[in-house]
Structures are given as structure tokens and as C-alpha cells.
Design a protein around this motif. Sequence first.
Motif, mmCIF file in Angstrom:
data_model
loop_
_atom_site.group_PDB
_atom_site.id
_atom_site.type_symbol
_atom_site.label_atom_id
_atom_site.label_comp_id
_atom_site.label_asym_id
_atom_site.label_seq_id
_atom_site.Cartn_x
_atom_site.Cartn_y
_atom_site.Cartn_z
ATOM 1 N N SER A 129 90.146 56.134 76.186
ATOM 2 C CA SER A 129 89.576 55.907 74.717
ATOM 3 C C SER A 129 89.896 54.512 74.308
ATOM 4 O O SER A 129 89.144 54.016 73.698
ATOM 5 C CB SER A 129 90.192 56.729 74.213
ATOM 6 O OG SER A 129 90.058 58.404 74.400
ATOM 7 N N GLN B 278 86.275 55.591 71.827
ATOM 8 C CA GLN B 278 86.169 56.929 71.365
ATOM 9 C C GLN B 278 84.987 57.433 71.565
ATOM 10 O O GLN B 278 84.886 58.605 72.297
ATOM 11 C CB GLN B 278 86.632 56.959 70.039
ATOM 12 C CG GLN B 278 88.191 56.548 69.695
ATOM 13 C CD GLN B 278 88.394 56.761 68.358
ATOM 14 O OE1 GLN B 278 88.084 55.855 67.614
ATOM 15 N NE2 GLN B 278 89.210 57.582 67.746
ATOM 16 N N GLU B 279 83.912 57.115 71.159
ATOM 17 C CA GLU B 279 82.655 57.671 71.185
ATOM 18 C C GLU B 279 82.049 57.682 72.556
ATOM 19 O O GLU B 279 81.614 59.149 73.170
ATOM 20 C CB GLU B 279 81.416 56.996 70.534
ATOM 21 C CG GLU B 279 80.313 57.616 70.230
ATOM 22 C CD GLU B 279 79.452 57.144 69.278
ATOM 23 O OE1 GLU B 279 78.048 57.927 69.071
ATOM 24 O OE2 GLU B 279 79.630 56.239 68.538
ATOM 25 N N LYS B 280 82.188 57.050 73.554
ATOM 26 C CA LYS B 280 81.675 57.075 74.899
ATOM 27 C C LYS B 280 82.636 58.035 75.575
ATOM 28 O O LYS B 280 82.034 58.777 76.408
ATOM 29 C CB LYS B 280 81.917 55.599 75.586
ATOM 30 C CG LYS B 280 80.996 54.699 75.311
ATOM 31 C CD LYS B 280 81.052 53.429 76.201
ATOM 32 C CE LYS B 280 80.202 52.106 75.850
ATOM 33 N NZ LYS B 280 80.296 51.090 76.467
ATOM 34 N N PHE C 22 84.144 60.696 74.236
ATOM 35 C CA PHE C 22 83.758 61.749 73.682
ATOM 36 C C PHE C 22 82.505 62.515 74.367
ATOM 37 O O PHE C 22 82.526 63.789 74.569
ATOM 38 C CB PHE C 22 83.512 61.642 71.964
ATOM 39 C CG PHE C 22 82.982 62.896 71.413
ATOM 40 C CD1 PHE C 22 84.169 63.838 70.769
ATOM 41 C CD2 PHE C 22 81.523 63.167 71.113
ATOM 42 C CE1 PHE C 22 83.653 64.860 70.159
ATOM 43 C CE2 PHE C 22 81.384 64.389 70.431
ATOM 44 C CZ PHE C 22 82.410 65.174 70.039
ATOM 45 N N TRP C 23 81.294 61.677 74.362
ATOM 46 C CA TRP C 23 80.436 62.310 74.721
ATOM 47 C C TRP C 23 80.456 62.444 76.535
ATOM 48 O O TRP C 23 79.775 63.332 77.291
ATOM 49 C CB TRP C 23 79.209 61.509 74.451
ATOM 50 C CG TRP C 23 78.773 61.599 73.081
ATOM 51 C CD1 TRP C 23 78.956 60.777 72.055
ATOM 52 C CD2 TRP C 23 78.149 62.878 72.613
ATOM 53 N NE1 TRP C 23 78.453 61.449 70.754
ATOM 54 C CE2 TRP C 23 78.009 62.653 71.178
ATOM 55 C CE3 TRP C 23 77.624 64.044 73.125
ATOM 56 C CZ2 TRP C 23 77.490 63.503 70.231
ATOM 57 C CZ3 TRP C 23 77.255 65.125 72.328
ATOM 58 C CH2 TRP C 23 77.137 65.132 70.912
ATOM 59 N N ASP D 48 82.407 63.696 63.749
ATOM 60 C CA ASP D 48 82.419 62.337 63.424
ATOM 61 C C ASP D 48 83.544 61.815 64.192
ATOM 62 O O ASP D 48 84.641 61.951 64.036
ATOM 63 C CB ASP D 48 82.582 62.052 61.763
ATOM 64 C CG ASP D 48 82.561 60.767 61.383
ATOM 65 O OD1 ASP D 48 82.515 59.789 62.365
ATOM 66 O OD2 ASP D 48 82.900 60.270 60.310
ATOM 67 N N VAL D 49 83.217 61.006 65.278
ATOM 68 C CA VAL D 49 84.354 60.525 66.212
ATOM 69 C C VAL D 49 84.854 59.569 65.538
ATOM 70 O O VAL D 49 86.410 59.306 65.833
ATOM 71 C CB VAL D 49 83.464 60.013 67.475
ATOM 72 C CG1 VAL D 49 84.358 59.444 68.279
ATOM 73 C CG2 VAL D 49 82.534 60.885 68.087
ATOM 74 N N ARG D 50 84.836 58.851 64.410
ATOM 75 C CA ARG D 50 85.709 58.233 63.795
ATOM 76 C C ARG D 50 86.504 58.746 62.775
ATOM 77 O O ARG D 50 87.357 58.117 62.348
ATOM 78 C CB ARG D 50 84.690 57.113 62.687
ATOM 79 C CG ARG D 50 83.739 56.035 63.613
ATOM 80 C CD ARG D 50 82.712 55.300 62.889
ATOM 81 N NE ARG D 50 81.896 56.392 62.371
ATOM 82 C CZ ARG D 50 80.880 56.273 61.512
ATOM 83 N NH1 ARG D 50 80.425 54.809 61.279
ATOM 84 N NH2 ARG D 50 79.969 57.263 60.896
#
Length: 352
Positions: A265, A270-272, A274-275, A323-325
Amino acid sequence: MQPNVPVNDKFYQCNLQIIRKPFSDGWRCFQTTLEIEHTLEPEPEYKPTSTLAAQLDAFYRFTRPHTIIGTFIGIISVSLLPVQTMADLSPTFFMGILKTLLPAILMNIYVVGLNQLYDIQIDKVNKPDLPLARGDFSEKVGTAIVATVSTLSFGMGLAFKSPPLLFALLICFLLGSAYSVDLPFLRWKKHPLLAAACILCVRALALQLAFFIHIQNYVLGKPILFTKPLIFGTTFMCFFVAVIALFKDIPDVDGDRHYGIQSFSVQLGQEKVFWLCINMLLMAYGSAVVIGASLPYPLSKMVTVVGHCMLASILWLRARCVDVRNKGDVTSFYMFIWNLFYAEYFLIPFVR
């Protein structure tokens, strides 16, 4: 932009506005005055209480109960895999499960407790409610708990005279120590591949294989035979545990980055991650549906296909709303993944 002025000057300007403007503006200014006074007051330091209820609550948080639930449900599920007839559900079988659960849960507490002992500063940023980071427990108390539960776990493993059980406990102890202990060539949690490998070996391999052999051979007295549900469960859980290993670091990027923990992460974002986790789970669920459709028994086919379709749908719908943030959102979703982890253990015994 207004220049910065001392607090006293702000009070003075505020009083002038009350005189010159209507009452509504004066009220807003009064609110501003209260906010200034509040910010000037020092926040009271947290003082842990020593009541029995408070100490029990701290110990409960220290054990990381969601991991204990995973261990408990996992062992029950794996123990059912060698069962072929109702005659296998004997008092000896249930006693064998109990002898597995007790040392395994104690070793689980050792692993999570040791990690907290070496992560106190990081947890003050990432998980400030944990008892060591918050100050509910001293390091001496945490060390005493960890030493006690590990000793009891190994003592039970030796007393029960089951090599697979003792082997599983030893693997958990060694890998859990290598993951957390800050010594040369250890502290594997700093390296994302080694960290994921530790968790995968314990949760997906040791728990599945060693405890299965313990029940099949040393409790039921049957020859060691790797069955279809065992192979399915082990393979599926490799995917699932890898997802948990990746996902658990998503809400912890601030503390990890500050203290040099190079998780995926931190490196990829984080977003990459997460998915990536969502897609891995969807692939695993899709494979489970295909395998379930090929099962010979109608009940097994229906439960496996419908169950995994439902879990995949719930996962996808819930993931789209995260919301990943937002750390609270991500942490809540991480606990939701643990719920999916629990649910999977209820489905695995139907793969026959």
C-alpha cells in the motif's frame, strides 16, 4: 487573507463587531470566542483505569478477537472435512477438536500480542485504541501475557502427543516471531512479500493441512488422504489470506510510511491495492462457482454455487461504496472481509 493576530486582538475585534453589527453577527462572534478558548485549553492526558472491567476490556482488545474468531471457525471447518459418516461424530472427535482449539487460540494470542509489543510506536498512529499503544497495559504486562500463552500452548501441544498439532504450533510460533521481532534478518513485516508469505503459511497452509491431518489420522484413526474439500479449501484460502495480508496495510499507510514499513500500500498506493484485493477475491469466487457446478451431489452443488454467487455480489456492491481515502471506510471494509473469511469456512465442508 487576513494577517495573523494575537488571540487578545481577536477578542477585541470580536467585541467591536458585536457593537457595530446585528445580534446574529454578534452570536457568531461569540461562538468564535468559545472556539478560541477551547483550542487554548490543553487536552487532558488519557489515564488508564485499573478496574477489573477495564483490564478485561484491555485484554480483549489485546487478543485481537477477529483473528481468534477466524482461528476458531477455521479449525471447526477443517475438522469436519475428514468426517464421512455420522459415526465419526463421536465424543473422541469433539475432544480432538477441543484439544486443537485451546493451544491454537493461545498461539494466536502470542502472535498478535508479540506484534503489538514491537509495534507500540506505529500503533500510536495506526491503531491508537490497542491497549499497549493507549497505555492500558505496560510492556511488562504485555510481555508476561505473551510468554504465558506461548508456554501454555506448547505445553498442551506436547501433552496431546499429536505431531501435526505440535508442528502447526511450531510453525505459527516461528513465523509469527519472524514477522514481528526486530532483530537482524527478522522483522519480515518490513518486506511485503515475506510478510504476505508468513500470513499465508500460517492461515492457509498450517491451519488447513496440519489440523486436517491431526483430526483425520490422530483423532479418527484414518489413513492420511488429501480429499477434494481439503484441496479446494487450501487453494481458496491461499487467495483469501493473501487478500487479508495485502488489505490490512491499506488503512495503516501513515504509520507504516513514517516508520519505514514498505508495504504494498505504501509502494503502490491504497487504491491500486484495494482493487487488486477485490479482483483477487472475485476471481476466487468465480472459480468456486465453476467447481461447485461440477460437484456430483445436488445439495453440495446448490450451496456452493449460490453461496459463492451471493458473497461475490455482496463484495462487489460493498466495494463500490468505499472511499479509499477515508480511513474509517477502509477499516470497516477490512472487517467486512474478515466476515467473508468466516462465511467461506461454512461453505468449504459442502465441497464434496
